[in-house]
Motif scaffolding. Structure first.
Motif, short mmCIF file in Angstrom:
data_model
loop_
_atom_site.label_atom_id
_atom_site.label_comp_id
_atom_site.label_asym_id
_atom_site.label_seq_id
_atom_site.Cartn_x
_atom_site.Cartn_y
_atom_site.Cartn_z
N HIS A 135 0.85 -1.19 0.00
CA HIS A 135 0.00 0.00 0.00
C HIS A 135 0.88 1.24 0.00
O HIS A 135 1.87 1.31 0.74
N SER A 136 0.56 2.23 -0.83
CA SER A 136 1.25 3.51 -0.84
C SER A 136 2.74 3.31 -1.13
O SER A 136 3.10 2.70 -2.14
N ASN A 160 -3.30 1.56 -4.24
CA ASN A 160 -2.91 2.96 -4.42
C ASN A 160 -1.41 3.16 -4.22
O ASN A 160 -0.98 3.93 -3.35
N HIS A 200 -5.87 11.84 1.51
CA HIS A 200 -6.11 10.40 1.54
C HIS A 200 -7.59 10.04 1.50
O HIS A 200 -7.96 9.02 0.89
N ILE A 259 -7.26 0.74 -7.02
CA ILE A 259 -7.06 2.18 -7.11
C ILE A 259 -8.29 2.94 -6.64
O ILE A 259 -9.38 2.85 -7.25
N GLY A 260 -8.13 3.69 -5.53
CA GLY A 260 -9.15 4.65 -5.11
C GLY A 260 -8.99 5.91 -5.93
O GLY A 260 -7.94 6.56 -5.89
N ASP A 263 -7.92 9.68 -4.69
CA ASP A 263 -6.59 9.88 -4.10
C ASP A 263 -5.91 11.09 -4.72
O ASP A 263 -5.98 11.31 -5.93
N TYR A 282 -5.17 9.65 -10.46
CA TYR A 282 -5.18 8.20 -10.29
C TYR A 282 -6.14 7.49 -11.24
O TYR A 282 -5.95 6.31 -11.55
N GLY A 286 -3.83 4.56 -12.83
CA GLY A 286 -4.16 3.15 -12.70
C GLY A 286 -4.30 2.48 -14.04
O GLY A 286 -3.79 1.37 -14.27
N GLU A 300 -11.06 -0.48 -9.68
CA GLU A 300 -11.18 0.92 -9.30
C GLU A 300 -12.31 1.12 -8.30
O GLU A 300 -13.34 0.45 -8.37
N HIS A 306 -6.88 7.21 -0.90
CA HIS A 306 -5.56 6.59 -0.86
C HIS A 306 -5.54 5.25 -0.13
O HIS A 306 -4.70 4.41 -0.41
N SER A 307 -6.45 5.05 0.81
CA SER A 307 -6.45 3.84 1.63
C SER A 307 -7.82 3.17 1.59
O SER A 307 -8.56 3.16 2.58
#
Length: 326
Positions: A135-136, A160, A200, A259-260, A263, A282, A286, A300, A306-307
Protein backbone atom coordinates in the motif's frame (compact mmCIF):
# COMPACT_ATOMS: atom_id res chain seq x y z
CA UNK A 1 3.57 -19.92 15.33
CA UNK A 2 6.87 -19.70 13.45
CA UNK A 3 9.52 -17.32 14.68
CA UNK A 4 12.77 -16.05 13.23
CA UNK A 5 15.36 -18.18 15.03
CA UNK A 6 17.82 -15.30 15.13
CA UNK A 7 15.59 -13.27 17.45
CA UNK A 8 13.64 -15.82 19.44
CA UNK A 9 14.77 -14.57 22.88
CA UNK A 10 14.09 -10.87 22.27
CA UNK A 11 11.06 -9.20 23.81
CA UNK A 12 9.59 -5.73 23.44
CA UNK A 13 10.53 -4.90 27.05
CA UNK A 14 14.19 -5.64 26.31
CA UNK A 15 14.07 -3.18 23.42
CA UNK A 16 12.43 -0.35 25.36
CA UNK A 17 15.66 1.53 26.05
CA UNK A 18 16.76 1.64 22.42
CA UNK A 19 15.78 4.00 19.61
CA UNK A 20 12.09 4.92 19.29
CA UNK A 21 10.20 1.76 18.40
CA UNK A 22 6.62 2.48 19.43
CA UNK A 23 7.16 0.84 22.80
CA UNK A 24 4.00 2.44 24.20
CA UNK A 25 1.86 1.66 21.15
CA UNK A 26 0.48 -1.88 21.33
CA UNK A 27 -0.19 -3.84 18.18
CA UNK A 28 -3.26 -6.04 17.92
CA UNK A 29 -1.14 -9.11 17.13
CA UNK A 30 2.01 -10.41 18.79
CA UNK A 31 5.22 -8.83 17.52
CA UNK A 32 8.34 -10.84 16.75
CA UNK A 33 11.84 -9.59 15.95
CA UNK A 34 14.25 -10.81 13.30
CA UNK A 35 17.92 -9.92 13.80
CA UNK A 36 19.83 -8.96 10.69
CA UNK A 37 23.10 -7.35 9.71
CA UNK A 38 22.90 -4.70 7.03
CA UNK A 39 25.36 -2.05 5.90
CA UNK A 40 27.84 -2.99 8.66
CA UNK A 41 25.24 -2.59 11.41
CA UNK A 42 23.33 -5.04 13.56
CA UNK A 43 19.62 -4.32 13.76
CA UNK A 44 16.25 -5.98 14.12
CA UNK A 45 13.14 -6.09 12.01
CA UNK A 46 9.76 -6.27 13.76
CA UNK A 47 7.03 -8.34 12.19
CA UNK A 48 3.64 -9.91 12.81
CA UNK A 49 3.13 -13.57 11.88
CA UNK A 50 -0.47 -14.80 11.99
CA UNK A 51 -1.43 -18.37 11.00
CA UNK A 52 -4.66 -19.31 9.24
CA UNK A 53 -7.68 -19.17 11.51
CA UNK A 54 -8.17 -22.71 12.91
CA UNK A 55 -11.82 -22.52 11.82
CA UNK A 56 -10.87 -21.77 8.22
CA UNK A 57 -9.93 -24.06 5.38
CA UNK A 58 -6.12 -23.55 5.19
CA UNK A 59 -4.93 -22.54 1.75
CA UNK A 60 -1.26 -23.38 2.36
CA UNK A 61 -0.41 -19.92 1.07
CA UNK A 62 1.37 -16.98 2.68
CA UNK A 63 0.56 -13.31 2.14
CA UNK A 64 3.14 -10.62 2.95
CA UNK A 65 1.88 -7.09 3.66
CA UNK A 66 4.07 -4.02 3.02
CA UNK A 67 3.06 -0.81 4.79
CA UNK A 68 3.18 2.75 3.51
CA UNK A 69 5.38 5.60 4.71
CA UNK A 70 2.80 6.95 7.18
CA UNK A 71 1.66 3.51 8.30
CA UNK A 72 2.93 0.42 10.13
CA UNK A 73 2.32 -3.32 10.29
CA UNK A 74 -0.53 -2.70 12.73
CA UNK A 75 -2.37 -0.63 10.12
CA UNK A 76 -2.99 -3.97 8.41
CA UNK A 77 -4.92 -5.39 11.42
CA UNK A 78 -8.25 -5.79 9.60
CA UNK A 79 -6.49 -7.10 6.50
CA UNK A 80 -4.64 -9.67 8.58
CA UNK A 81 -7.86 -10.87 10.21
CA UNK A 82 -9.67 -11.04 6.88
CA UNK A 83 -6.90 -13.06 5.24
CA UNK A 84 -6.37 -15.33 8.25
CA UNK A 85 -10.11 -16.03 8.42
CA UNK A 86 -9.93 -17.01 4.76
CA UNK A 87 -7.14 -19.54 5.37
CA UNK A 88 -3.96 -17.60 4.67
CA UNK A 89 -0.84 -17.26 6.78
CA UNK A 90 -0.05 -13.54 7.00
CA UNK A 91 3.31 -11.82 7.57
CA UNK A 92 3.36 -8.05 8.14
CA UNK A 93 6.83 -6.56 8.74
CA UNK A 94 7.81 -3.11 9.89
CA UNK A 95 10.52 -2.03 7.50
CA UNK A 96 13.88 -0.89 8.86
CA UNK A 97 13.59 2.78 9.82
CA UNK A 98 9.87 2.50 10.56
CA UNK A 99 7.62 1.81 13.53
CA UNK A 100 8.89 -1.00 15.82
CA UNK A 101 11.99 -1.81 13.73
CA UNK A 102 15.50 -0.43 14.18
CA UNK A 103 16.35 3.15 13.31
CA UNK A 104 20.04 2.75 12.41
CA UNK A 105 22.39 5.65 13.01
CA UNK A 106 23.26 5.73 9.33
CA UNK A 107 21.54 3.94 6.46
CA UNK A 108 21.46 4.12 2.69
CA UNK A 109 17.75 3.65 2.05
CA UNK A 110 16.65 2.11 -1.22
CA UNK A 111 13.74 -0.04 -2.23
CA UNK A 112 16.27 -2.70 -3.26
CA UNK A 113 17.66 -2.72 0.27
CA UNK A 114 14.24 -2.92 1.93
CA UNK A 115 13.19 -5.69 -0.46
CA UNK A 116 16.38 -7.58 0.33
CA UNK A 117 15.73 -7.21 4.08
CA UNK A 118 12.20 -8.56 3.63
CA UNK A 119 13.41 -11.48 1.53
CA UNK A 120 15.93 -12.36 4.25
CA UNK A 121 13.14 -12.34 6.85
CA UNK A 122 10.97 -14.64 4.75
CA UNK A 123 13.84 -17.02 4.15
CA UNK A 124 14.50 -17.15 7.90
CA UNK A 125 10.84 -18.09 8.38
CA UNK A 126 11.12 -20.84 5.78
CA UNK A 127 8.85 -19.08 3.28
CA UNK A 128 10.06 -19.62 -0.27
CA UNK A 129 7.05 -18.23 -2.15
CA UNK A 130 4.34 -15.76 -1.18
CA UNK A 131 1.77 -13.28 -2.39
CA UNK A 132 2.96 -9.71 -1.91
CA UNK A 133 0.54 -6.88 -1.11
CA UNK A 134 1.74 -3.28 -0.81
CA UNK A 135 0.00 0.00 0.00
CA UNK A 136 1.25 3.51 -0.84
CA UNK A 137 5.05 3.52 -0.45
CA UNK A 138 4.67 -0.18 0.30
CA UNK A 139 3.28 -0.56 -3.21
CA UNK A 140 6.58 0.73 -4.60
CA UNK A 141 8.41 -1.72 -2.36
CA UNK A 142 6.12 -4.60 -3.34
CA UNK A 143 6.72 -3.94 -7.03
CA UNK A 144 10.48 -3.80 -6.43
CA UNK A 145 10.32 -7.07 -4.49
CA UNK A 146 8.48 -8.77 -7.37
CA UNK A 147 11.04 -7.43 -9.85
CA UNK A 148 13.95 -8.69 -7.74
CA UNK A 149 12.42 -12.01 -6.68
CA UNK A 150 9.90 -13.12 -9.32
CA UNK A 151 10.43 -16.78 -8.46
CA UNK A 152 9.49 -16.06 -4.84
CA UNK A 153 6.39 -14.01 -5.75
CA UNK A 154 3.16 -15.87 -6.43
CA UNK A 155 0.95 -12.83 -6.95
CA UNK A 156 1.29 -9.07 -6.55
CA UNK A 157 -1.39 -6.67 -5.30
CA UNK A 158 -0.82 -2.91 -5.25
CA UNK A 159 -3.17 -0.66 -3.28
CA UNK A 160 -2.91 2.96 -4.42
CA UNK A 161 0.84 2.59 -4.83
CA UNK A 162 3.15 5.55 -5.14
CA UNK A 163 5.60 5.49 -8.01
CA UNK A 164 2.97 5.30 -10.76
CA UNK A 165 4.46 8.52 -12.13
CA UNK A 166 7.97 9.99 -12.20
CA UNK A 167 7.62 13.25 -10.27
CA UNK A 168 11.04 14.64 -11.16
CA UNK A 169 10.52 13.96 -14.87
CA UNK A 170 7.16 15.74 -14.65
CA UNK A 171 8.71 18.90 -13.23
CA UNK A 172 8.77 18.49 -9.45
CA UNK A 173 12.08 20.09 -8.38
CA UNK A 174 14.65 18.26 -6.28
CA UNK A 175 14.13 19.23 -2.66
CA UNK A 176 16.95 17.39 -0.94
CA UNK A 177 17.37 15.60 2.35
CA UNK A 178 18.21 18.74 4.34
CA UNK A 179 15.02 20.44 3.22
CA UNK A 180 12.90 17.35 3.91
CA UNK A 181 14.55 17.15 7.34
CA UNK A 182 13.56 20.71 8.22
CA UNK A 183 9.99 19.97 7.20
CA UNK A 184 9.84 16.79 9.28
CA UNK A 185 11.18 18.58 12.38
CA UNK A 186 7.96 20.55 12.29
CA UNK A 187 5.82 17.44 12.65
CA UNK A 188 2.34 18.18 13.97
CA UNK A 189 -0.39 15.65 14.62
CA UNK A 190 -2.98 18.26 13.68
CA UNK A 191 -1.26 19.00 10.37
CA UNK A 192 -0.91 15.29 9.60
CA UNK A 193 -4.60 14.71 10.27
CA UNK A 194 -5.56 17.64 8.05
CA UNK A 195 -3.28 16.32 5.28
CA UNK A 196 -4.67 12.80 5.43
CA UNK A 197 -8.27 14.02 5.56
CA UNK A 198 -7.72 16.17 2.47
CA UNK A 199 -5.40 13.96 0.41
CA UNK A 200 -6.11 10.40 1.54
CA UNK A 201 -9.82 10.42 2.40
CA UNK A 202 -11.35 13.04 0.09
CA UNK A 203 -12.32 15.28 3.02
CA UNK A 204 -13.77 12.47 5.15
CA UNK A 205 -12.58 11.58 8.64
CA UNK A 206 -13.75 8.90 11.05
CA UNK A 207 -12.71 8.26 14.68
CA UNK A 208 -10.98 4.98 13.80
CA UNK A 209 -8.47 6.90 11.66
CA UNK A 210 -7.21 8.72 14.79
CA UNK A 211 -5.22 5.64 15.83
CA UNK A 212 -2.84 6.09 12.88
CA UNK A 213 -2.25 9.74 13.78
CA UNK A 214 -1.52 8.68 17.37
CA UNK A 215 0.95 6.12 16.04
CA UNK A 216 2.95 8.76 14.15
CA UNK A 217 2.73 11.20 17.07
CA UNK A 218 4.32 8.62 19.38
CA UNK A 219 7.18 8.11 16.94
CA UNK A 220 7.90 11.82 16.65
CA UNK A 221 7.42 12.77 20.31
CA UNK A 222 10.13 13.04 22.94
CA UNK A 223 13.92 13.16 22.65
CA UNK A 224 14.06 11.10 19.45
CA UNK A 225 12.22 13.63 17.29
CA UNK A 226 15.39 14.66 15.45
CA UNK A 227 16.31 11.06 14.67
CA UNK A 228 12.84 10.30 13.35
CA UNK A 229 12.80 13.46 11.24
CA UNK A 230 16.09 12.47 9.63
CA UNK A 231 14.91 8.95 8.79
CA UNK A 232 11.67 10.39 7.39
CA UNK A 233 13.72 12.72 5.20
CA UNK A 234 15.88 9.86 3.92
CA UNK A 235 12.84 7.82 2.96
CA UNK A 236 11.18 10.79 1.22
CA UNK A 237 14.35 11.12 -0.86
CA UNK A 238 14.17 7.40 -1.69
CA UNK A 239 10.55 7.70 -2.85
CA UNK A 240 11.31 10.74 -5.02
CA UNK A 241 14.37 9.19 -6.65
CA UNK A 242 13.18 5.62 -7.23
CA UNK A 243 9.88 5.53 -9.16
CA UNK A 244 8.99 2.02 -10.36
CA UNK A 245 6.85 3.22 -13.24
CA UNK A 246 9.64 2.72 -15.79
CA UNK A 247 9.91 -1.00 -15.04
CA UNK A 248 6.31 -2.19 -15.08
CA UNK A 249 6.86 -4.05 -18.36
CA UNK A 250 9.34 -6.31 -16.59
CA UNK A 251 6.94 -7.60 -13.94
CA UNK A 252 6.53 -11.34 -14.45
CA UNK A 253 3.80 -12.15 -11.92
CA UNK A 254 0.00 -11.74 -11.98
CA UNK A 255 -0.73 -8.27 -10.62
CA UNK A 256 -3.89 -6.62 -9.33
CA UNK A 257 -4.09 -2.85 -8.99
CA UNK A 258 -6.60 -1.53 -6.44
CA UNK A 259 -7.06 2.18 -7.11
CA UNK A 260 -9.15 4.65 -5.11
CA UNK A 261 -9.87 7.33 -7.69
CA UNK A 262 -10.19 10.29 -5.31
CA UNK A 263 -6.59 9.88 -4.10
CA UNK A 264 -4.49 13.05 -4.38
CA UNK A 265 -1.16 11.70 -3.08
CA UNK A 266 2.00 12.89 -4.85
CA UNK A 267 5.50 14.08 -4.02
CA UNK A 268 5.06 17.68 -5.13
CA UNK A 269 7.21 19.76 -2.78
CA UNK A 270 8.20 23.00 -4.48
CA UNK A 271 6.34 22.29 -7.71
CA UNK A 272 4.49 25.08 -9.48
CA UNK A 273 0.68 25.11 -9.43
CA UNK A 274 0.73 24.20 -13.13
CA UNK A 275 2.82 21.09 -12.43
CA UNK A 276 0.78 20.15 -9.37
CA UNK A 277 -2.37 20.23 -11.47
CA UNK A 278 -0.95 17.42 -13.63
CA UNK A 279 -0.04 15.08 -10.74
CA UNK A 280 -1.96 12.37 -8.86
CA UNK A 281 -4.52 11.70 -11.58
CA UNK A 282 -5.18 8.20 -10.29
CA UNK A 283 -8.02 7.61 -12.74
CA UNK A 284 -5.42 7.72 -15.51
CA UNK A 285 -2.43 6.42 -13.54
CA UNK A 286 -4.16 3.15 -12.70
CA UNK A 287 -5.22 2.55 -16.29
CA UNK A 288 -1.76 3.39 -17.60
CA UNK A 289 -0.09 1.00 -15.15
CA UNK A 290 -2.54 -1.77 -16.00
CA UNK A 291 -1.78 -1.37 -19.70
CA UNK A 292 1.95 -1.70 -19.11
CA UNK A 293 2.04 -4.57 -16.62
CA UNK A 294 1.88 -7.83 -18.63
CA UNK A 295 -0.58 -9.72 -16.38
CA UNK A 296 -2.55 -6.91 -14.78
CA UNK A 297 -6.08 -6.56 -13.49
CA UNK A 298 -7.38 -3.12 -12.53
CA UNK A 299 -10.01 -2.67 -9.81
CA UNK A 300 -11.18 0.92 -9.30
CA UNK A 301 -13.11 2.45 -6.39
CA UNK A 302 -14.82 5.57 -7.66
CA UNK A 303 -15.52 7.27 -4.31
CA UNK A 304 -12.51 6.08 -2.30
CA UNK A 305 -9.08 7.60 -1.75
CA UNK A 306 -5.56 6.59 -0.86
CA UNK A 307 -6.45 3.84 1.63
CA UNK A 308 -9.53 1.99 0.36
CA UNK A 309 -8.93 -0.91 2.76
CA UNK A 310 -9.26 1.52 5.69
CA UNK A 311 -11.93 3.75 4.23
CA UNK A 312 -14.38 1.08 3.03
CA UNK A 313 -13.36 -2.40 4.22
CA UNK A 314 -16.79 -3.85 3.38
CA UNK A 315 -16.20 -2.85 -0.24
CA UNK A 316 -12.50 -3.59 -0.45
CA UNK A 317 -12.06 -7.03 1.13
CA UNK A 318 -14.46 -9.00 -1.07
CA UNK A 319 -12.58 -7.63 -4.07
CA UNK A 320 -9.24 -8.55 -2.51
CA UNK A 321 -10.23 -12.11 -1.65
CA UNK A 322 -11.61 -12.64 -5.12
CA UNK A 323 -8.41 -11.33 -6.70
CA UNK A 324 -6.22 -13.66 -4.61
CA UNK A 325 -7.97 -16.82 -5.80
CA UNK A 326 -5.72 -18.82 -8.14
Amino acid sequence: MAMSTSAQATTADELSNRSPELETFNYHYKVYYHALSSQRQNMHMAYVDVPPNPNSQPKNRTVVLMHGKLFCADTWTDTIKTLSDDGYRVIAPDQIGFCKSSKPERYQYSFQQLASNTHELLQALGISRSTIIGHSMGGMLAARYALMYPEATEQLALINPLGLEDWKALGVPYKGIDSYFEDELGFSATALKDYQRRVHYNGEWRPEFDRWIEMQEKLFSGPHRTMMAYHAALTYDMIYNEPVVHEFEYLKVPTTLFIGLTDKTAIGHGASPAVMATLANYAELGKSAARRIPEATLIEFETLGHSPHLQAPQQFYPALLKALKP
